[in-house]
Design an enzyme around this catalytic site. Sequence first.
Site, PDB file in Angstrom:
ATOM      1  N   ASN A 150       0.804  -1.234   0.000  1.00  0.00           N
ATOM      2  CA  ASN A 150       0.000   0.000   0.000  1.00  0.00           C
ATOM      3  C   ASN A 150       0.834   1.280   0.000  1.00  0.00           C
ATOM      4  O   ASN A 150       0.486   2.260  -0.646  1.00  0.00           O
ATOM      5  CB  ASN A 150      -1.002  -0.013   1.156  1.00  0.00           C
ATOM      6  CG  ASN A 150      -0.342   0.008   2.503  1.00  0.00           C
ATOM      7  OD1 ASN A 150       0.682  -0.653   2.720  1.00  0.00           O
ATOM      8  ND2 ASN A 150      -0.886   0.765   3.426  1.00  0.00           N
ATOM      9  N   GLY A 226       2.195  -6.008   7.232  1.00  0.00           N
ATOM     10  CA  GLY A 226       1.260  -6.646   6.300  1.00  0.00           C
ATOM     11  C   GLY A 226       0.007  -7.083   7.041  1.00  0.00           C
ATOM     12  O   GLY A 226      -0.348  -6.525   8.089  1.00  0.00           O
ATOM     13  N   THR A 228      -2.855  -9.265   9.155  1.00  0.00           N
ATOM     14  CA  THR A 228      -2.849  -9.925  10.460  1.00  0.00           C
ATOM     15  C   THR A 228      -2.658 -11.437  10.323  1.00  0.00           C
ATOM     16  O   THR A 228      -1.911 -12.048  11.094  1.00  0.00           O
ATOM     17  CB  THR A 228      -4.150  -9.574  11.214  1.00  0.00           C
ATOM     18  OG1 THR A 228      -4.083  -8.178  11.523  1.00  0.00           O
ATOM     19  CG2 THR A 228      -4.318 -10.369  12.496  1.00  0.00           C
ATOM     20  N   THR A 230      -1.072 -13.064   7.941  1.00  0.00           N
ATOM     21  CA  THR A 230       0.330 -13.332   7.599  1.00  0.00           C
ATOM     22  C   THR A 230       1.211 -13.148   8.832  1.00  0.00           C
ATOM     23  O   THR A 230       2.136 -13.934   9.076  1.00  0.00           O
ATOM     24  CB  THR A 230       0.811 -12.387   6.467  1.00  0.00           C
ATOM     25  OG1 THR A 230      -0.189 -12.316   5.467  1.00  0.00           O
ATOM     26  CG2 THR A 230       2.110 -12.866   5.859  1.00  0.00           C
ATOM     27  N   GLU A 248       3.772  -5.333  12.265  1.00  0.00           N
ATOM     28  CA  GLU A 248       2.848  -4.192  12.085  1.00  0.00           C
ATOM     29  C   GLU A 248       1.727  -4.682  11.187  1.00  0.00           C
ATOM     30  O   GLU A 248       1.939  -4.920  10.001  1.00  0.00           O
ATOM     31  CB  GLU A 248       3.581  -3.015  11.434  1.00  0.00           C
ATOM     32  CG  GLU A 248       4.771  -2.490  12.222  1.00  0.00           C
ATOM     33  CD  GLU A 248       4.371  -1.794  13.504  1.00  0.00           C
ATOM     34  OE1 GLU A 248       3.193  -1.434  13.653  1.00  0.00           O
ATOM     35  OE2 GLU A 248       5.246  -1.623  14.374  1.00  0.00           O
ATOM     36  N   CYS A 282      -3.292   1.512   6.363  1.00  0.00           N
ATOM     37  CA  CYS A 282      -3.680   0.783   7.570  1.00  0.00           C
ATOM     38  C   CYS A 282      -4.275   1.721   8.619  1.00  0.00           C
ATOM     39  O   CYS A 282      -4.998   1.294   9.497  1.00  0.00           O
ATOM     40  CB  CYS A 282      -2.467   0.051   8.135  1.00  0.00           C
ATOM     41  SG  CYS A 282      -1.073   1.165   8.397  1.00  0.00           S
ATOM     42  N   GLU A 460       7.778   0.517  16.079  1.00  0.00           N
ATOM     43  CA  GLU A 460       8.803   1.041  15.195  1.00  0.00           C
ATOM     44  C   GLU A 460       8.898   2.543  15.444  1.00  0.00           C
ATOM     45  O   GLU A 460       8.170   3.087  16.244  1.00  0.00           O
ATOM     46  CB  GLU A 460       8.426   0.756  13.733  1.00  0.00           C
ATOM     47  CG  GLU A 460       8.315  -0.737  13.467  1.00  0.00           C
ATOM     48  CD  GLU A 460       8.049  -1.092  12.004  1.00  0.00           C
ATOM     49  OE1 GLU A 460       7.583  -0.226  11.246  1.00  0.00           O
ATOM     50  OE2 GLU A 460       8.325  -2.246  11.642  1.00  0.00           O
TER      51      GLU A 460
HETATM   52  P1  NAD Z   1       0.231  -9.436   3.133  1.00  0.00           P
HETATM   53  O1  NAD Z   1       0.298  -9.905   4.535  1.00  0.00           O
HETATM   54  O2  NAD Z   1      -0.501 -10.235   2.149  1.00  0.00           O
HETATM   55  O3  NAD Z   1       1.695  -9.261   2.526  1.00  0.00           O
HETATM   56  C1  NAD Z   1       2.675  -8.447   3.132  1.00  0.00           C
HETATM   57  C2  NAD Z   1       4.041  -8.957   2.740  1.00  0.00           C
HETATM   58  O4  NAD Z   1       4.211 -10.252   3.307  1.00  0.00           O
HETATM   59  C3  NAD Z   1       4.234  -9.118   1.237  1.00  0.00           C
HETATM   60  O5  NAD Z   1       5.550  -8.783   0.894  1.00  0.00           O
HETATM   61  C4  NAD Z   1       3.992 -10.607   1.047  1.00  0.00           C
HETATM   62  O6  NAD Z   1       4.627 -11.129  -0.096  1.00  0.00           O
HETATM   63  C5  NAD Z   1       4.600 -11.155   2.313  1.00  0.00           C
HETATM   64  N1  NAD Z   1       4.137 -12.493   2.696  1.00  0.00           N
HETATM   65  C6  NAD Z   1       2.945 -13.076   2.433  1.00  0.00           C
HETATM   66  N2  NAD Z   1       2.934 -14.340   2.911  1.00  0.00           N
HETATM   67  C7  NAD Z   1       4.132 -14.549   3.496  1.00  0.00           C
HETATM   68  C8  NAD Z   1       4.719 -15.660   4.159  1.00  0.00           C
HETATM   69  N3  NAD Z   1       4.096 -16.821   4.295  1.00  0.00           N
HETATM   70  N4  NAD Z   1       5.958 -15.518   4.655  1.00  0.00           N
HETATM   71  C9  NAD Z   1       6.616 -14.355   4.529  1.00  0.00           C
HETATM   72  N5  NAD Z   1       6.133 -13.278   3.884  1.00  0.00           N
HETATM   73  C10 NAD Z   1       4.887 -13.375   3.378  1.00  0.00           C
HETATM   74  O7  NAD Z   1      -0.328  -7.939   3.218  1.00  0.00           O
HETATM   75  P2  NAD Z   1      -0.647  -6.964   1.998  1.00  0.00           P
HETATM   76  O8  NAD Z   1      -1.922  -7.403   1.375  1.00  0.00           O
HETATM   77  O9  NAD Z   1       0.555  -6.796   1.165  1.00  0.00           O
HETATM   78  O10 NAD Z   1      -0.866  -5.584   2.772  1.00  0.00           O
HETATM   79  C11 NAD Z   1      -2.091  -5.182   3.309  1.00  0.00           C
HETATM   80  C12 NAD Z   1      -2.116  -5.379   4.799  1.00  0.00           C
HETATM   81  O11 NAD Z   1      -1.019  -4.702   5.402  1.00  0.00           O
HETATM   82  C13 NAD Z   1      -3.346  -4.807   5.439  1.00  0.00           C
HETATM   83  O12 NAD Z   1      -3.849  -5.715   6.395  1.00  0.00           O
HETATM   84  C14 NAD Z   1      -2.842  -3.546   6.132  1.00  0.00           C
HETATM   85  O13 NAD Z   1      -3.592  -3.123   7.242  1.00  0.00           O
HETATM   86  C15 NAD Z   1      -1.475  -3.977   6.537  1.00  0.00           C
HETATM   87  N6  NAD Z   1      -0.617  -2.814   6.797  1.00  0.00           N
HETATM   88  C16 NAD Z   1      -0.264  -2.545   8.078  1.00  0.00           C
HETATM   89  C17 NAD Z   1       0.508  -1.432   8.376  1.00  0.00           C
HETATM   90  C18 NAD Z   1       0.942  -1.108   9.781  1.00  0.00           C
HETATM   91  O14 NAD Z   1       1.843  -0.296   9.938  1.00  0.00           O
HETATM   92  N7  NAD Z   1       0.342  -1.703  10.805  1.00  0.00           N
HETATM   93  C19 NAD Z   1       0.938  -0.608   7.329  1.00  0.00           C
HETATM   94  C20 NAD Z   1       0.555  -0.923   6.026  1.00  0.00           C
HETATM   95  C21 NAD Z   1      -0.225  -2.028   5.762  1.00  0.00           C
END
Ligand code: NAD
Length: 479
Positions: A150, A226, A228, A230, A248, A282, A460
């Site tokens: 995002n 990413g 929750t 994951t 996060e 997020c 962080e």
């Molecule tokens: P995602 O969890 O699908 O992917 C995030 C990252 O993790 C990607 O690089 C993905 O390739 C990797 N990944 C996926 N499966 C994995 C595994 N088994 N092992 C290791 N890495 C793996 O999330 P997304 O769809 O890319 O992002 C959206 C989510 O991120 C939303 O839930 C959003 O709220 C969250 N987010 C949180 C924050 C925060 O600071 N809390 C900031 C931005 C986004």
Amino acid sequence: MNILNFINGKFVNPINNEWLENYNPSSGEVYSQIPNSSKEDVEEAYKSAKSAFMQWSQTTFEERSRILINISELLETNLQQFAEAESLDNGKPISLAKSVDIPRAASNFRFFGNAITQFASESHESVGQNAINYTLRQPIGVVGCISPWNLPLYLFTWKIAPALAAGNCVVAKPSEVTPMTAFLLGEICIEAGLPKGVLNIVHGLGTTTGQAIIEHPDIKAISFTGGTGTGAHIAKVAAPMFKKLSLELGGKNPNIIFADCDYEDMLNTTVRSSFANQGQICLCGSRIFVEASIYEKFKADFVDKVKALKVGHPSEKDTNIGALVSKPHLEKVKAYITIAKEENGTILCGGNEVTVQGYENGYYLEPTVIEVPNDECRVNQEEIFGPVVTIMPFNTEDEVLQMANKVKYGLSATLWTNDLKRTMRLSNQLQAGIVWVNTWMMRDLRTPFGGVKASGVGREGGFEALRFFTEAKNVCIKY
Ligand code: NAD
């Protein structure tokens, strides 16, 4: 253009020669190929990081700081190129990439380049025992950084910069959906004088490349942003290896509006906190609670403003809402609009896909406002992560506090009021890592950032990030 892995200071093909298609969300077309890196690529990246570690961890902090600030300046020099790449890859308006994403990536390097020069260790004299303790803050070694789509470069560098500043070497993976600016960062790092092997960037799916990083027994810490689900999976994989984790995760943040707020400021900011980056932040305030006495007025004014937002191609200057990041994500968000209707929600505006002339296959959706009958419906409880918000009225402070906290997430909360005592009461009791009062997403990089409950573990930002990326070792000397 093909994206390549960046290992040991060189751009390389994936060993197994497996590639994924990278889509331009504003047109729906494939515009590049990216490696789907395997365990072997991650191993190469790890070995390169490991062999660079001895030297990098012994580099003076002035030198590390100088290199990080060089990276920051080069990002600023190349602002236009990076903003265009981010917008093409992610679908966000180029104006946003230019004013927020890339400047913030540059700030991340500048901030941690400076912060490391102020990161002092502590000492404690044990009076009466003739002893002194001091704490060494030692880099962990090789660490993994995994980021989402995002805010691609913004969040990728939010992890890498403190990791490098603290003296670690890094194996990093950006989202496979938005790999482009991470790829371009490799070139900048070479030009800035970052020694080879200190930062290694591998591309690929979470389930292959990401999984290989989290499973690697010698990558001792993982900083992850990413979803929750994951995050929970990473915690499970990492636990038997006792990896240090910063997670996060997702959010479903309340935006609580009291009648005594500064109305115009609240209204304009609420449009932004609902729909900035197509609602794919997020921290977006996706659950709006409005005090009953101003509810009908707010509803009418808010809907008018949302209807006036222009959904359009990300490169056009007057576009407010660009494309959603991918076709599957668009489908997920649309499915929630259907769920809202099934749950007796009222779509006050939006809800439909938009066809942008010349880009008919792009992933465009109208900004959508749903009036919900209660706070327990799925659209009010589950993270949608798109241009969709819910609104409902409340009568008392206790009632809204209960509703605000009654979700599994706890990332941020926004409060609109001019009542100081209420501000103090609610800021104390809201279950969130960050509370904004009369503003939204105002960030000072020195402050702790993170969530509670299903929104994550760890903090962080500022010295919190430098603490995460170091091991504290206490030395006790008796004299
Ligand atoms: P995602 O969890 O699908 O992917 C995030 C990252 O993790 C990607 O690089 C993905 O390739 C990797 N990944 C996926 N499966 C994995 C595994 N088994 N092992 C290791 N890495 C793996 O999330 P997304 O769809 O890319 O992002 C959206 C989510 O991120 C939303 O839930 C959003 O709220 C969250 N987010 C949180 C924050 C925060 O600071 N809390 C900031 C931005 C986004």
